[in-house]
Design an enzyme around this catalytic site. Structure first.
Site, PDB file in Angstrom:
ATOM      1  N   TYR A 197     -36.613   4.439 -42.935  1.00 25.97           N
ATOM      2  CA  TYR A 197     -36.621   4.361 -41.619  1.00 25.97           C
ATOM      3  C   TYR A 197     -38.005   4.810 -41.217  1.00 25.97           C
ATOM      4  CZ  TYR A 197     -31.369   4.219 -41.364  1.00 25.97           C
ATOM      5  OH  TYR A 197     -30.050   4.020 -41.727  1.00 25.97           O
ATOM      6  N   GLU A 211     -14.591  19.549 -27.886  1.00 28.33           N
ATOM      7  CA  GLU A 211     -14.600  18.003 -27.109  1.00 28.33           C
ATOM      8  C   GLU A 211     -14.664  18.351 -25.479  1.00 28.33           C
ATOM      9  OE1 GLU A 211     -10.437  17.293 -28.124  1.00 28.33           O
ATOM     10  OE2 GLU A 211     -11.168  15.615 -29.546  1.00 28.33           O
TER      11      GLU A 211
END
Ligand code: ZN
Ligand code: ZN
Length: 387
Positions: A293, A366
């Site tokens: 990468y 969440e």
């Protein structure tokens, strides 16, 4: 936002319960494609493997903005007791890519609902295999045309992080994440008796000198103002206490933040390994893994606009991120269009969300998901406007 929040969480839990490894995101990508189609947009599947691309057209002319989520899970056994725990032994969404999928689908729902006010077009990039090292999914997706037709003007990616507090965005202009280069050094000597080392060429002794000397690349050969890490992470050699073996194998990684330093560092690692081995009559063969990468570089002008957009999201904070020695193949999208990769914290001690990404105990707050969706939708909306 309330109307979407429970759906975003539902999606996240569903994906969390059936994690799939790199390039095996079959059910995940089928699910994503169904959701995008249900929003009335054209969808391309099997892009660069298991990738999915959706395209939402605004009602006014403007820019093409791409938003990316990665979809793969990790070979980790989940160690968190939640009702939606992984149903697949040994596989877990431990990097939070399940949340990336749900947040991006959430952004798609928001943008589809407000299509009347949307300028330009939004491309939704659901990418396979971010965790696959140099063979990550961004490259095949780009080769498969994901950044063209229509050509992307701006690209954005969001990653959840267990090291930052819940509801905190972190972002940084310029080089953000490192380029990771994996090397393997095979040191060839000549085996013999442990009691008579002068008649042999000891590859273990040479390897030990190489490991030590490589740290001199950091302290003596590379400019101290350039971030650079070299780590030898595996050594293999020998079979018995009185036998000098023929060979030793070293493996490790280097991390850099710009292409010039990267090239220099690779050359020095090779040079030091070869010359130090030679000093003790051994021979070093140095190999670098190809196609690793690149450095993840956030466009400075785009990123300063991103910061001002994120700062307007009520209930969140935006801070400057540190440079990170880890790597991301979102870097490949950033080579094709200017944009920003940014983070959203999910650490929340009150809810037991304390572990870092990749941990078997990684647990997400969440409550942050809706903010992630909002941020992606806001970026698409603002950058979609004609310049
Ligand atoms: Zn990861
Ligand atoms: Zn990740």
């Amino acid at each position: 936002m309330k109307e979407f929040e429970s759906e975003i969480i539902k999606i996240r839990r569903k994906i969390h319960s059936y994690p799939e490894l790199s390039y095996k995101e079959y059910e995940t990508s089928a699910f994503v494609a169904r959701k995008l189609r249900a929003l009335g947009m054209p969808v391309r599947t099997r892009v660069g493997g298991t990738g999915v691309v959706g395209l939402l057209k605004g009602t006014r002319p403007g820019n093409v903005v791409a938003l990316r989520a990665d979809m793969d899970a990790l070979p980790v056994t989940e160690n968190v007791d939640v009702p939606f725990k992984s149903t697949r032994p040994g596989i877990m969404h431990a990097c939070g890519h399940d949340t990336h999928i749900s947040m991006l689908l959430g952004a798609a729902m928001i943008l589809a609902k407000h299509r009347q006010d949307l300028s330009g077009q939004v491309k939704f990039l659901f990418q396979p295999a971010e965790e696959a090292g140099g063979r990550g999914g961004a490259k095949p997706m780009i080769e498969d045309g994901a950044m063209n037709n229509p050509k992307v003007d701006y690209v954005f990616g969001l990653h959840i992080t267990g090291t930052e507090s819940s509801k905190v965005f972190s972002v940084r202009p310029g080089p953000l994440m490192a380029a990771p280069d994996t090397f393997r050094i095979r040191i060839m000597g000549k085996g013999g008796h442990g009691s008579e080392p002068h008649t042999a060429v000891d590859p273990i002794f040479a390897a030990a000198q190489v490991v030590t000397a490589l740290q001199g690349v950091t302290s003596r050969l590379i400019d101290q103002r350039e971030p650079f890490v070299v780590s030898v992470c595996s050594i293999h050699s020998g079979t018995k206490d009185n036998v000098i073996p023929d060979e030793a194998m070293l493996e490790g990684t280097i991390r850099t933040f710009n292409e010039k330093t990267r090239t220099k560092a690779k050359n020095y690692v090779r040079h030091v390994a070869e010359c130090v081995s030679k000093a003790f009559k051994a021979r070093a063969l140095v190999e670098f893994k190809q196609d690793e990468y690149p450095v993840t570089v956030n466009d400075p002008a785009v990123t300063s606009r991103v910061v001002s957009i994120l700062r307007k999201i009520r209930g969140t904070r935006t801070i400057e991120s540190k440079q990170i020695m880890g790597a991301e193949d979102f870097s490949r999208f950033l080579q094709k269009a200017p944009g920003t990769f940014y983070f959203l914290g999910t650490k929340n001690p009150k809810k037991g969300c304390l572990s870092t990404n990749h941990s078997s105990e990684f647990k997400v707050d969440e409550d942050v998901l809706k903010y992630g969706s909002l941020s992606l939708a806001d970026l698409a909306y603002e950058f979609g406007k004609p310049n």
